[in-house]
Scaffold this motif. Structure first.
Motif, PDB file in Angstrom:
ATOM      1  N   GLU A  20       0.875  -1.279  -0.092  1.00  0.00           N
ATOM      2  CA  GLU A  20       0.089   0.016   0.052  1.00  0.00           C
ATOM      3  C   GLU A  20       0.883   1.260  -0.101  1.00  0.00           C
ATOM      4  OE1 GLU A  20      -3.195  -0.047   2.990  1.00  0.00           O
ATOM      5  OE2 GLU A  20      -3.354  -1.942   2.731  1.00  0.00           O
ATOM      6  N   VAL A  21       0.257   2.342  -0.192  1.00  0.00           N
ATOM      7  CA  VAL A  21       0.895   3.828  -0.213  1.00  0.00           C
ATOM      8  C   VAL A  21       0.071   4.409   0.700  1.00  0.00           C
ATOM      9  CG1 VAL A  21       1.994   3.545  -2.526  1.00  0.00           C
ATOM     10  CG2 VAL A  21      -0.296   4.416  -2.360  1.00  0.00           C
ATOM     11  N   LEU A  22       0.424   5.557   1.111  1.00  0.00           N
ATOM     12  CA  LEU A  22       0.046   6.516   2.145  1.00  0.00           C
ATOM     13  C   LEU A  22       0.041   7.891   1.555  1.00  0.00           C
ATOM     14  CD1 LEU A  22       1.313   5.365   5.529  1.00  0.00           C
ATOM     15  CD2 LEU A  22      -0.945   5.058   4.595  1.00  0.00           C
ATOM     16  N   GLU A  23      -1.106   8.606   1.513  1.00  0.00           N
ATOM     17  CA  GLU A  23      -1.312   9.944   1.267  1.00  0.00           C
ATOM     18  C   GLU A  23      -1.220  10.837   2.518  1.00  0.00           C
ATOM     19  OE1 GLU A  23      -4.373  11.467   2.367  1.00  0.00           O
ATOM     20  OE2 GLU A  23      -5.014   9.569   2.972  1.00  0.00           O
ATOM     21  N   PRO A  24      -0.811  12.190   2.366  1.00  0.00           N
ATOM     22  CA  PRO A  24      -0.577  12.993   3.679  1.00  0.00           C
ATOM     23  C   PRO A  24      -1.539  12.743   4.619  1.00  0.00           C
ATOM     24  CG  PRO A  24       0.140  14.165   1.626  1.00  0.00           C
ATOM     25  CD  PRO A  24      -0.764  12.942   1.184  1.00  0.00           C
ATOM     26  N   MET A  25      -2.695  13.049   4.531  1.00  0.00           N
ATOM     27  CA  MET A  25      -3.654  13.037   5.494  1.00  0.00           C
ATOM     28  C   MET A  25      -3.839  11.584   6.069  1.00  0.00           C
ATOM     29  SD  MET A  25      -7.918  13.607   5.506  1.00  0.00           S
ATOM     30  CE  MET A  25      -7.921  14.890   4.499  1.00  0.00           C
ATOM     31  N   LYS A  26      -3.870  10.499   5.493  1.00  0.00           N
ATOM     32  CA  LYS A  26      -3.705   9.327   6.250  1.00  0.00           C
ATOM     33  C   LYS A  26      -2.551   9.128   7.202  1.00  0.00           C
ATOM     34  CE  LYS A  26      -4.467   4.360   5.879  1.00  0.00           C
ATOM     35  NZ  LYS A  26      -5.216   3.353   4.905  1.00  0.00           N
ATOM     36  N   LEU A  27      -1.406   9.448   6.666  1.00  0.00           N
ATOM     37  CA  LEU A  27      -0.223   9.479   7.361  1.00  0.00           C
ATOM     38  C   LEU A  27      -0.274  10.317   8.635  1.00  0.00           C
ATOM     39  CD1 LEU A  27       2.804   8.377   7.396  1.00  0.00           C
ATOM     40  CD2 LEU A  27       3.364  10.287   6.075  1.00  0.00           C
ATOM     41  N   LEU A  28      -0.651  11.631   8.301  1.00  0.00           N
ATOM     42  CA  LEU A  28      -0.926  12.488   9.649  1.00  0.00           C
ATOM     43  C   LEU A  28      -1.685  11.911  10.595  1.00  0.00           C
ATOM     44  CD1 LEU A  28      -1.034  16.081   8.064  1.00  0.00           C
ATOM     45  CD2 LEU A  28      -0.086  15.439  10.102  1.00  0.00           C
ATOM     46  N   LYS A  29      -3.089  11.614  10.085  1.00  0.00           N
ATOM     47  CA  LYS A  29      -3.807  10.973  11.273  1.00  0.00           C
ATOM     48  C   LYS A  29      -3.289   9.865  12.014  1.00  0.00           C
ATOM     49  CE  LYS A  29      -6.510  14.226  10.254  1.00  0.00           C
ATOM     50  NZ  LYS A  29      -6.333  15.595  11.005  1.00  0.00           N
ATOM     51  N   LEU A  30      -2.560   8.797  11.322  1.00  0.00           N
ATOM     52  CA  LEU A  30      -2.169   7.536  11.824  1.00  0.00           C
ATOM     53  C   LEU A  30      -1.169   7.987  12.826  1.00  0.00           C
ATOM     54  CD1 LEU A  30      -1.602   5.331   9.025  1.00  0.00           C
ATOM     55  CD2 LEU A  30      -3.027   4.808  10.777  1.00  0.00           C
ATOM     56  N   THR A  31      -0.193   8.932  12.544  1.00  0.00           N
ATOM     57  CA  THR A  31       0.803   9.451  13.608  1.00  0.00           C
ATOM     58  C   THR A  31       0.167   9.990  14.801  1.00  0.00           C
ATOM     59  OG1 THR A  31       2.254   9.849  11.519  1.00  0.00           O
ATOM     60  CG2 THR A  31       2.950  10.797  13.680  1.00  0.00           C
ATOM     61  N   TYR A  32      -0.837  10.885  14.644  1.00  0.00           N
ATOM     62  CA  TYR A  32      -1.724  11.365  15.747  1.00  0.00           C
ATOM     63  C   TYR A  32      -2.437  10.232  16.762  1.00  0.00           C
ATOM     64  CZ  TYR A  32      -5.379  13.589  18.112  1.00  0.00           C
ATOM     65  OH  TYR A  32      -6.518  13.647  19.296  1.00  0.00           O
ATOM     66  N   ILE A  33      -3.044   9.262  15.759  1.00  0.00           N
ATOM     67  CA  ILE A  33      -3.838   8.391  16.531  1.00  0.00           C
ATOM     68  C   ILE A  33      -2.613   7.395  17.251  1.00  0.00           C
ATOM     69  CG2 ILE A  33      -5.104   6.325  16.291  1.00  0.00           C
ATOM     70  CD1 ILE A  33      -6.372   8.039  13.961  1.00  0.00           C
ATOM     71  N   ALA A  34      -1.709   7.199  16.650  1.00  0.00           N
ATOM     72  CA  ALA A  34      -0.630   6.218  17.421  1.00  0.00           C
ATOM     73  C   ALA A  34      -0.142   6.968  18.581  1.00  0.00           C
ATOM     74  CB  ALA A  34       0.518   6.097  16.566  1.00  0.00           C
ATOM     75  N   HIS A  35       0.208   8.522  18.673  1.00  0.00           N
ATOM     76  CA  HIS A  35       0.578   9.130  19.655  1.00  0.00           C
ATOM     77  C   HIS A  35      -0.677   9.053  20.792  1.00  0.00           C
ATOM     78  CE1 HIS A  35       2.195  12.361  21.955  1.00  0.00           C
ATOM     79  NE2 HIS A  35       1.116  13.165  21.886  1.00  0.00           N
ATOM     80  N   GLY A  36      -1.875   9.128  20.314  1.00  0.00           N
ATOM     81  CA  GLY A  36      -2.692   9.028  21.482  1.00  0.00           C
ATOM     82  C   GLY A  36      -2.913   7.647  22.152  1.00  0.00           C
ATOM     83  N   TRP A  37      -2.731   6.734  21.193  1.00  0.00           N
ATOM     84  CA  TRP A  37      -2.917   5.408  22.048  1.00  0.00           C
ATOM     85  C   TRP A  37      -1.845   5.110  22.844  1.00  0.00           C
ATOM     86  CZ3 TRP A  37      -7.233   3.040  22.712  1.00  0.00           C
ATOM     87  CH2 TRP A  37      -8.117   3.076  21.717  1.00  0.00           C
ATOM     88  N   TYR A  38      -0.557   5.662  22.325  1.00  0.00           N
ATOM     89  CA  TYR A  38       0.699   5.475  23.523  1.00  0.00           C
ATOM     90  C   TYR A  38       0.583   6.462  24.498  1.00  0.00           C
ATOM     91  CZ  TYR A  38       5.839   4.675  23.707  1.00  0.00           C
ATOM     92  OH  TYR A  38       7.068   4.069  24.046  1.00  0.00           O
ATOM     93  N   LEU A  39      -0.135   7.247  24.688  1.00  0.00           N
ATOM     94  CA  LEU A  39      -0.238   8.176  25.768  1.00  0.00           C
ATOM     95  C   LEU A  39      -1.236   7.452  27.039  1.00  0.00           C
ATOM     96  CD1 LEU A  39      -0.468  11.784  24.276  1.00  0.00           C
ATOM     97  CD2 LEU A  39       1.102  11.172  26.368  1.00  0.00           C
ATOM     98  N   GLY A  40      -2.348   6.834  26.103  1.00  0.00           N
ATOM     99  CA  GLY A  40      -3.273   5.959  26.788  1.00  0.00           C
ATOM    100  C   GLY A  40      -2.577   5.027  27.499  1.00  0.00           C
ATOM    101  N   PHE A  41      -1.914   4.076  26.707  1.00  0.00           N
ATOM    102  CA  PHE A  41      -1.367   2.918  27.433  1.00  0.00           C
ATOM    103  C   PHE A  41       0.070   3.338  28.502  1.00  0.00           C
ATOM    104  CE2 PHE A  41      -3.534   0.853  23.753  1.00  0.00           C
ATOM    105  CZ  PHE A  41      -4.250  -0.126  24.610  1.00  0.00           C
ATOM    106  N   TYR A  42       0.646   4.012  27.931  1.00  0.00           N
ATOM    107  CA  TYR A  42       1.908   4.076  28.582  1.00  0.00           C
ATOM    108  C   TYR A  42       2.232   5.280  29.374  1.00  0.00           C
ATOM    109  CZ  TYR A  42       3.172   0.305  25.243  1.00  0.00           C
ATOM    110  OH  TYR A  42       2.766  -0.928  24.613  1.00  0.00           O
ATOM    111  N   ASP A  43       1.255   6.217  29.475  1.00  0.00           N
ATOM    112  CA  ASP A  43       1.396   7.682  30.176  1.00  0.00           C
ATOM    113  C   ASP A  43       2.601   8.281  29.780  1.00  0.00           C
ATOM    114  OD1 ASP A  43      -0.938   7.349  31.711  1.00  0.00           O
ATOM    115  OD2 ASP A  43       0.163   5.834  33.001  1.00  0.00           O
ATOM    116  N   LYS A  44       2.770   8.097  28.679  1.00  0.00           N
ATOM    117  CA  LYS A  44       4.054   8.994  27.850  1.00  0.00           C
ATOM    118  C   LYS A  44       3.712   9.397  26.591  1.00  0.00           C
ATOM    119  CE  LYS A  44       7.347   5.481  27.504  1.00  0.00           C
ATOM    120  NZ  LYS A  44       8.845   4.319  27.807  1.00  0.00           N
TER     121      LYS A  44
END
Length: 152
Positions: A20-44
């Motif tokens: 697959e390939v990623l366009e900017p919007m999907k890449l931006l949102k995935l990065t943001y969502i990953a950051h959110g889940w990481y904060l939620g699971f690891y408190d950092k």
């Protein structure tokens, strides 16, 4: 903690592995969502970059400004690699693969819609009178911790 380009680069690698390939919007949102889940699971935080509440959703400005040149086309991993700083730990690569597998089936627009729903950090932080207001990690973490609790 990484810069947003380290995380984005890993998503680009994962997409390539899946053909697959990623366009900017999907890449931006995935990065943001990953950051959110990481904060939620690891408190950092996963990334050291700030997230801002723009008119059309949460944005990581540095990643946006580098990838916007691709428009609706595919982001070139070589460009993102120019800004990458650190190698991800094995644990964090595994974490990002989990996020990828959970969200790869969504388009950038669908991910954007998810980040604009009621009771999201963007909805809480966005103020049309304040240009590019920062969405604090604390607000993001609280939101994702609630999502984790709802799934238990």
């Amino acid at each position: 903690m990484y810069n947003c380009f380290d995380v984005a680069k890993q998503f680009l690698k994962l997409a390539k592995e899946d053909g697959e390939v990623l366009e900017p919007m999907k890449l931006l949102k995935l990065t943001y969502i990953a950051h959110g889940w990481y904060l939620g699971f690891y408190d950092k935080p996963l990334i050291k970059n700030s997230v801002q509440a723009w008119k059309y959703g949460p944005v990581i400005p540095e990643l946006y400004h580098v990838t916007k040149r691709f428009g609706h086309g595919n982001v070139d991993i070589e460009i993102v690699d120019l800004y990458s700083e650190n190698k991800l730990s094995n644990q964090d690569r595994t974490f990002l693969k989990t996020i990828w597998n959970a969200y790869k089936g969504f388009t950038g627009l669908q991910l954007s819609t998810k980040t604009h729903m009621d009771n999201t950090p963007w909805k809480e932080a966005y103020d049309p009178k304040v240009y590019h207001k920062v969405i604090t990690n604390e607000i993001i973490k609280e939101h994702y911790k609630k999502l984790i609790d709802e799934r238990r």
